[in-house]
Design a protein around this motif. Structure first.
Motif, PDB file in Angstrom:
ATOM      1  N   GLN A 281      25.317 -12.618 -67.306  1.00 19.53           N
ATOM      2  CA  GLN A 281      24.164 -13.494 -67.149  1.00 19.53           C
ATOM      3  C   GLN A 281      24.571 -14.880 -66.658  1.00 19.53           C
ATOM      4  O   GLN A 281      25.703 -15.319 -66.847  1.00 19.53           O
ATOM      5  CB  GLN A 281      23.432 -13.660 -68.494  1.00 19.53           C
ATOM      6  N   VAL A 282      23.605 -15.552 -66.019  1.00 22.03           N
ATOM      7  CA  VAL A 282      23.678 -16.981 -65.751  1.00 22.03           C
ATOM      8  C   VAL A 282      22.507 -17.606 -66.497  1.00 22.03           C
ATOM      9  O   VAL A 282      21.367 -17.155 -66.372  1.00 22.03           O
ATOM     10  CB  VAL A 282      23.582 -17.296 -64.248  1.00 22.03           C
ATOM     11  N   LEU A 283      22.794 -18.649 -67.288  1.00 29.88           N
ATOM     12  CA  LEU A 283      21.782 -19.254 -68.139  1.00 29.88           C
ATOM     13  C   LEU A 283      21.677 -20.743 -67.858  1.00 29.88           C
ATOM     14  O   LEU A 283      22.541 -21.322 -67.200  1.00 29.88           O
ATOM     15  CB  LEU A 283      22.118 -19.022 -69.623  1.00 29.88           C
ATOM     16  N   ALA A 284      20.609 -21.378 -68.390  1.00 31.37           N
ATOM     17  CA  ALA A 284      20.415 -22.802 -68.149  1.00 31.37           C
ATOM     18  C   ALA A 284      19.653 -23.435 -69.301  1.00 31.37           C
ATOM     19  O   ALA A 284      18.882 -22.771 -70.013  1.00 31.37           O
ATOM     20  CB  ALA A 284      19.657 -23.032 -66.842  1.00 31.37           C
ATOM     21  N   THR A 285      19.889 -24.743 -69.480  1.00 30.42           N
ATOM     22  CA  THR A 285      19.136 -25.539 -70.445  1.00 30.42           C
ATOM     23  C   THR A 285      18.976 -26.937 -69.889  1.00 30.42           C
ATOM     24  O   THR A 285      19.647 -27.319 -68.923  1.00 30.42           O
ATOM     25  CB  THR A 285      19.850 -25.585 -71.809  1.00 30.42           C
ATOM     26  N   ARG A 286      18.081 -27.721 -70.473  1.00 32.33           N
ATOM     27  CA  ARG A 286      17.862 -29.094 -70.024  1.00 32.33           C
ATOM     28  C   ARG A 286      19.010 -29.989 -70.477  1.00 32.33           C
ATOM     29  O   ARG A 286      19.537 -29.842 -71.579  1.00 32.33           O
ATOM     30  CB  ARG A 286      16.548 -29.635 -70.594  1.00 32.33           C
ATOM     31  N   THR A 298      17.257 -20.676 -71.127  1.00 30.60           N
ATOM     32  CA  THR A 298      16.628 -19.529 -70.490  1.00 30.60           C
ATOM     33  C   THR A 298      17.672 -18.745 -69.706  1.00 30.60           C
ATOM     34  O   THR A 298      18.679 -19.304 -69.249  1.00 30.60           O
ATOM     35  CB  THR A 298      15.501 -19.977 -69.536  1.00 30.60           C
ATOM     36  N   VAL A 299      17.456 -17.459 -69.567  1.00 34.84           N
ATOM     37  CA  VAL A 299      18.307 -16.606 -68.744  1.00 34.84           C
ATOM     38  C   VAL A 299      17.798 -16.705 -67.313  1.00 34.84           C
ATOM     39  O   VAL A 299      16.683 -16.291 -67.005  1.00 34.84           O
ATOM     40  CB  VAL A 299      18.285 -15.137 -69.219  1.00 34.84           C
ATOM     41  N   VAL A 300      18.625 -17.288 -66.438  1.00 35.01           N
ATOM     42  CA  VAL A 300      18.227 -17.478 -65.042  1.00 35.01           C
ATOM     43  C   VAL A 300      18.407 -16.197 -64.249  1.00 35.01           C
ATOM     44  O   VAL A 300      17.564 -15.834 -63.429  1.00 35.01           O
ATOM     45  CB  VAL A 300      19.051 -18.615 -64.391  1.00 35.01           C
ATOM     46  N   MET A 301      19.532 -15.517 -64.495  1.00 37.20           N
ATOM     47  CA  MET A 301      19.820 -14.252 -63.802  1.00 37.20           C
ATOM     48  C   MET A 301      20.415 -13.257 -64.772  1.00 37.20           C
ATOM     49  O   MET A 301      21.239 -13.616 -65.618  1.00 37.20           O
ATOM     50  CB  MET A 301      20.772 -14.490 -62.624  1.00 37.20           C
ATOM     51  N   ASP A 302      20.027 -12.020 -64.617  1.00 37.79           N
ATOM     52  CA  ASP A 302      20.469 -10.941 -65.511  1.00 37.79           C
ATOM     53  C   ASP A 302      20.432  -9.636 -64.726  1.00 37.79           C
ATOM     54  O   ASP A 302      19.857  -9.557 -63.649  1.00 37.79           O
ATOM     55  CB  ASP A 302      19.538 -10.873 -66.722  1.00 37.79           C
TER      56      ASP A 302
END
Length: 475
Positions: A281-286, A298-302
């Motif tokens: 996964q690639v994930l992101a947060t503020r 949030t999971v950006v890519m899965d």
């Protein structure tokens, strides 16, 4: 250069000594069969093969395209300026530049100039031109296309018989007329070594400890927010992403319960991305998130990601680049919301463990632990350049600044530097008792006016794009 002269106590020497050396298509074998050198190293005036065979037979190249506008081949493998031929003095060591038909007058219809030679009169061209196949006319050399970064470090403009170099905003052209250097404060390299983050001045060599965590902690991957002057890093011991404000010294935790080999800060969209190789996964947060017991990411890519590893962002373009090191290694690109995903490169890769963007030249660099190579390509995946270097052994993170490529080597506990275009002039910048991991070249302070003017290109840069929580750009 790929060499068999490795540690005599390692098994690598045994295998290299008894197996035929196979060079990649971008390299050629030295005569003694122990090394591979890049094709661009041939006849460049430096002996890169131990036996010097990469400089043998170069005299026959004197009159080939791109070699020189007025070179004469001496008999012992050197080139002589044509103006010194048949001048009554032996300038070639073997005297081959005098005698013969030197007295025959020039009667050919040369476009530029004619010079006498022991073989009879020959046409030659002024600087910036090369002799055409008819042996009489001269063609302009497009140095910008043929020489690439060998002509200019950033922008290049060709002209009849010449060319000129230019620099992007924030850079200044050096007196040599070819190299661009950053203006303003000295660029520095941030390096994570065990529980500390060091600052290394790339001009002065000055070292400073910027931050230190508990001795039992390891600062893993790191990145820098140039807007708020914060360093973010992955803390393996607590499985958290932490930060420290370099102005106030204040520290905090962004998110907990994460495992990642690489983090990347989008200073413009105000987000932080990371890869989770095990989960694919690639994930992101503020960037402004604060840990309050509930994960805010949030999971950006899965799904079809094959062990994502290194990750870099291009905030002004709203793009992500990452490497995958699974059964089918590849380099990937997508917009920052995970859409428009496509394969940048899927051939000639082993284990691309360290990525770095060089935005002034619009290229992406990567170091391959399995192949022992430094490679680069344009941001559209074309113009791939591979330099097989035997001393690339365990790269973790990489960064590019001006004409240099920097990376951390875990096995040798060091930070290395090479010329980004040629792979030559390797230097050990730092060597500490502890493994270096994360590495970054930030731009200190607030964005310069040229960058600030582009803030409107990122939909999340203003008022968080109108989102209540996370805003992911889709340019």
């Amino acid at each position: 250069v790929c060499s068999a002269r490795v540690d005599i106590h390692s098994g690598d020497l045994y295998w290299l000594a008894f197996l035929h050396l196979s060079c990649p298509r971008t390299h050629v074998s030295c005569r003694d069969g122990t090394e591979c050198v890049a094709q661009e190293y041939l006849c460049d005036g430096e002996k890169d093969c131990a036996d010097g065979s990469d400089e043998d037979g170069c005299a026959q190249l004197c009159n080939t395209p791109g070699r020189s506008h007025s070179s004469y081949p001496c008999g012992l493998g050197t080139c002589l300026n044509a103006s010194l031929v048949c001048d009554g003095h032996q300038d070639c060591a073997d005297g081959s530049d005098e005698g013969g038909n030197c007295s025959v007058p020039c009667k050919q219809s040369c476009a530029h100039l004619c010079y006498p030679s022991p073989q009879g009169p020959r046409c030659w061209c002024s600087p910036g031109y090369r002799l055409a196949k008819d042996g009489l006319s001269c063609m302009d050399i497009d140095e910008c296309t043929e020489w690439g970064e060998g002509a200019c470090s950033q922008t290049c403009l060709n002209a009849p018989g010449s060319y000129s170099c230019g620099c992007l905003p924030g850079y200044l052209l050096e007196p040599d007329g070819h190299v661009c250097k950053l203006t303003g404060a000295e660029p520095v390299l941030l390096v994570a070594v065990q529980s500390e983050v060091l600052s290394y001045g790339l001009r002065s060599g000055r070292e400073e400890v910027l931050l230190a965590t508990d001795k039992d902690r390891v600062v893993f991957s790191l990145d820098y927010d140039l807007v708020e002057r914060k360093v973010f890093w992955m803390d393996l011991a607590t499985e958290s992403i932490r930060w420290q404000d370099l102005s106030s010294g204040k520290k905090g935790t962004l998110v907990k319960g994460v495992k990642s080999d690489c983090i990347a800060v989008d200073w413009l969209g105000r987000n932080l991305y990371w890869t989770d190789g095990a989960a694919g996964q690639v994930l992101a947060t503020r960037l402004g998130a604060a840990w309050q017991g509930i994960p805010e990411y949030t999971v950006v890519m899965d799904g079809d990601l094959d062990q994502p590893h290194s990750l870099v962002v291009q905030p002004l373009a709203g793009l992500l680049y990452w490497s995958e090191v699974g059964s089918h290694p590849r380099l990937m690109e997508s917009t920052m919301d995970g859409s428009r995903r496509h394969v940048l490169l899927a051939r000639g890769l082993g284990w691309p463990t360290a990525l770095a963007l060089d935005l002034p030249t619009q290229r992406i660099f990567w170091l391959d632990e399995k192949l022992g190579s430094v490679s680069s390509a344009r941001l559209d995946g074309t113009s791939v350049k591979v330099l097989k270097l035997g001393w690339v052994r365990s790269p973790f993170a990489a960064a590019v600044c001006e004409g240099q490529l920097y990376w951390s080597e875990r096995k040798t506990w060091s930070v290395q530097q090479v010329d980004k275009a040629s792979g030559k002039n390797r230097t050990t910048l730092l060597k500490r008792h502890g493994q270096p991991h994360g590495l970054q070249v930030p731009t200190w302070g607030a964005p310069n006016p040229a960058v600030t003017a582009l803030l409107g290109t990122n939909a999340c840069a203003k008022s968080n794009g109108g989102c209540a929580q996370l805003c992911l750009p889709n340019p």
